[in-house]
Design a protein around this motif. Structure first.
Motif, PDB file in Angstrom:
ATOM      1  N   GLU A 182      -6.226  -6.936 -13.503  1.00 28.75           N
ATOM      2  CA  GLU A 182      -6.577  -6.301 -12.230  1.00 28.75           C
ATOM      3  C   GLU A 182      -7.888  -5.534 -12.349  1.00 28.75           C
ATOM      4  OE1 GLU A 182      -4.802  -2.408 -10.201  1.00 28.75           O
ATOM      5  OE2 GLU A 182      -3.388  -4.078 -10.198  1.00 28.75           O
ATOM      6  N   HIS A 186     -11.366  -6.317 -10.437  1.00 29.49           N
ATOM      7  CA  HIS A 186     -12.055  -5.287  -9.646  1.00 29.49           C
ATOM      8  C   HIS A 186     -13.511  -5.162 -10.080  1.00 29.49           C
ATOM      9  CE1 HIS A 186     -12.342  -1.705  -7.162  1.00 29.49           C
ATOM     10  NE2 HIS A 186     -12.914  -1.084  -8.170  1.00 29.49           N
ATOM     11  N   GLN A 189     -15.469  -8.023  -8.693  1.00 30.43           N
ATOM     12  CA  GLN A 189     -15.692  -7.872  -7.259  1.00 30.43           C
ATOM     13  C   GLN A 189     -16.788  -6.849  -6.977  1.00 30.43           C
ATOM     14  OE1 GLN A 189     -11.663  -6.937  -6.095  1.00 30.43           O
ATOM     15  NE2 GLN A 189     -11.275  -9.005  -5.365  1.00 30.43           N
ATOM     16  N   ALA A 265     -10.782  -5.158  -3.233  1.00 30.50           N
ATOM     17  CA  ALA A 265     -10.381  -4.957  -4.619  1.00 30.50           C
ATOM     18  C   ALA A 265      -8.971  -4.398  -4.681  1.00 30.50           C
ATOM     19  CB  ALA A 265     -11.357  -3.995  -5.320  1.00 30.50           C
ATOM     20  N   SER A 266      -8.238  -4.819  -5.701  1.00 29.00           N
ATOM     21  CA  SER A 266      -6.899  -4.288  -5.906  1.00 29.00           C
ATOM     22  C   SER A 266      -6.998  -2.829  -6.305  1.00 29.00           C
ATOM     23  CB  SER A 266      -6.178  -5.068  -7.006  1.00 29.00           C
ATOM     24  OG  SER A 266      -6.129  -6.430  -6.679  1.00 29.00           O
ATOM     25  N   VAL A 268      -6.933   0.499  -8.249  1.00 32.07           N
ATOM     26  CA  VAL A 268      -6.995   0.855  -9.661  1.00 32.07           C
ATOM     27  C   VAL A 268      -6.924   2.363  -9.756  1.00 32.07           C
ATOM     28  CG1 VAL A 268      -8.323  -1.149 -10.369  1.00 32.07           C
ATOM     29  CG2 VAL A 268      -9.520   0.878  -9.591  1.00 32.07           C
ATOM     30  N   ASP A 273     -11.760   3.648 -11.372  1.00 30.90           N
ATOM     31  CA  ASP A 273     -12.575   3.410 -10.188  1.00 30.90           C
ATOM     32  C   ASP A 273     -13.865   4.202 -10.268  1.00 30.90           C
ATOM     33  OD1 ASP A 273     -12.973   4.221  -6.964  1.00 30.90           O
ATOM     34  OD2 ASP A 273     -12.541   2.125  -7.416  1.00 30.90           O
TER      35      ASP A 273
END
Length: 476
Positions: A182, A186, A189, A265-266, A268, A273
């Motif tokens: 994940e 991210h 992305q 984005a998933s 985080v 982040d």
């Protein structure tokens, strides 16, 4: 280093602890995790789930005292939990018997399953305790500590506890892999978004000089007689510039400049982040090569601050703007005093900012209108240093107050998106970012007379003031 446990993994731990409590009668169960599998016995342990729930807040010393039955004043090192676990590794899943069961003589107790001394547990103590490591593929990821009072666990119950520990170990590993996947998604992305933004900026910056070249070609074509041998050169300039504009439109369609099409984005953790979004990368100037996504892009690598003569910076922009204004039936006035003090900035960046603002003024002012470029405006900043501005004013339709809040956002066009004039909504965002790199500021006034630089008129118009610090000798 391991990532913090996900909410899903914590829920699994709670369900497994519930199985120990309800199915095996455990009076105490705690799942500990470590963030450094390589630390071994020196690893820090963090409880993530427990029964009773308040046990999550108990220290390792408290747990050890409860398990050992020692007095509260007896100091016990936290490493004892890890030491107990390292002497009794958990068995792999689906095995007929644990390593301890196969290696020890029949009737010899597994050292991980210990009974309190004496024929019966004392009041408040546990009759049997289990400390098992959460190990999978050679990686030590935590501990399962559980104990019962007033009961004895046989081999079947002990096997169930071992399988719970192994389930948690596998789940922890899968949880880590999922979080890393994940996190990497991210990152990709974010990098893709940065690349898209930079591509949008470069395309937008390419359009302005292309428009100027096309305008020069059309103007030249009008002045060259049909029999002149240079007429084919002028026709070629117009023809190829039209072709380039068509290619740009096709390119816009291919890359789809709408950022809403980018998958979100998933979620985080905030810390990760913050690492990914450690500040938006500064813009590359037209004549500079854009760094690859893996390269850090620093402000100092993008702009070179120096003392600038405003008249020299503005002169080539005015020459191009005059030609475009003439073609569009506009009047261009310039008022730049010859003795302007130098400002502190980057030549290419400042020209890009002014070019974007002039392009907007020429584009949105209707035929018969006026565009003004005014210099010699000074003020004292809040920090006490002197600043100078160049103002670009027009007699266009103005900007609604409702659009001001989003005016410098990427791809925002506000009321203009409903009109027929094409645009990408990037010019002001690019200008704002470049001014930020030069420690400057852009002010907007609409109607334009609110700037105090012109008298009120029937056309609202807009005024943009580009502020930069006045250069002093000490800045060299």
């Amino acid at each position: 280093m391991l990532m913090p446990a996900s909410p899903e993994f914590v829920l699994l731990c709670q369900s497994q602890i519930a199985a120990l409590t309800q199915g095996l009668g455990a009076a105490l169960s705690v799942v500990y995790l470590t963030d450094d599998p390589a630390a071994g016995g020196d690893a820090d342990l963090t409880p993530v789930a427990a029964y009773p729930e308040e046990a999550v807040d108990w220290s390792q010393e408290q747990i050890l005292r409860l398990l050992s039955g020692g007095p509260s004043s007896t100091p016990l090192p936290p490493q004892r939990l890890l030491a107990d676990a390292e002497r009794s590794p958990a068995s792999p899943p689906n095995s007929a018997s644990t390593p301890q069961q196969s290696e020890r003589p029949s009737g010899t107790p597994n050292p991980a399953f210990q009974r309190a001394a004496g024929p019966a547990a004392e009041p408040g103590l546990y009759s049997q305790k289990i400390v098992l490591p959460l190990v999978y593929e050679g990686m030590m990821m935590g501990l399962l500590v559980t104990a019962c009072s007033d009961c004895l666990w046989g081999e079947q119950e002990q096997s169930q506890v071992e399988h719970i520990a192994q389930t948690l170990a596998i789940a922890r590993l899968l949880d880590q892999r999922s979080q890393w996947a994940e996190f990497e998604l991210h990152q990709r992305q974010v990098l893709q978004s940065q690349q898209r933004d930079q591509m949008d900026d470069l395309l937008h910056q390419f359009r302005n000089p292309l428009t100027a070249v096309r305008t020069f070609g059309k103007l030249l074509l009008r002045r060259v007689q049909p029999e002149d041998e240079n007429r084919t050169v002028a026709e070629g300039i117009v023809r190829e510039s039209d072709r380039l504009q068509d290619l740009l439109r096709q390119f816009d369609t291919v890359i789809d400049l709408d950022p809403a099409s980018l998958p979100e984005a998933s979620p985080v953790s905030p810390s990760r982040d913050a690492e990914v979004h450690s500040g938006r990368a500064p813009l590359a100037l037209p004549s500079q090569a854009a760094p690859t996504p893996s390269e850090p892009r620093s402000v100092t690598g993008q702009v070179q601050l120096e003392a600038l003569n405003l008249a020299a910076v503005v002169a080539p922009l005015v020459n191009s703007a005059k030609v475009i204004a003439q073609e569009r039936g506009l009047t261009l006035h310039t008022d730049l005093p010859p003795d302007l003090p130098p400002v502190w900035g980057d030549r290419r960046a400042l020209q890009e900012v002014l070019n974007n603002l002039l392009d907007n003024a020429l584009k949105y002012t209707p035929s018969g209108g006026t565009v003004r470029l005014v210099g010699g405006i000074e003020r004292q900043s809040e920090r006490g240093n002197r600043q100078q501005a160049i103002a670009i004013l027009d007699t266009g339709p103005g900007i609604p107050k409702a659009d001001f809040e989003h005016l410098f956002e990427r791809h925002f066009r506000g009321v203009q998106s409903q009109g027929e004039i094409p645009g990408t909504g990037l010019g002001l965002a690019i200008a704002r970012d470049l001014m930020s790199q030069m420690q400057g500021e852009i002010q907007v006034f609409s109607p334009a007379d609110e700037s105090g630089l012109i008298e009120p008129s029937t056309s609202p118009g807009t005024a943009f003031l580009v502020w930069l610090p006045i250069h002093v000798a000490s800045q060299d």
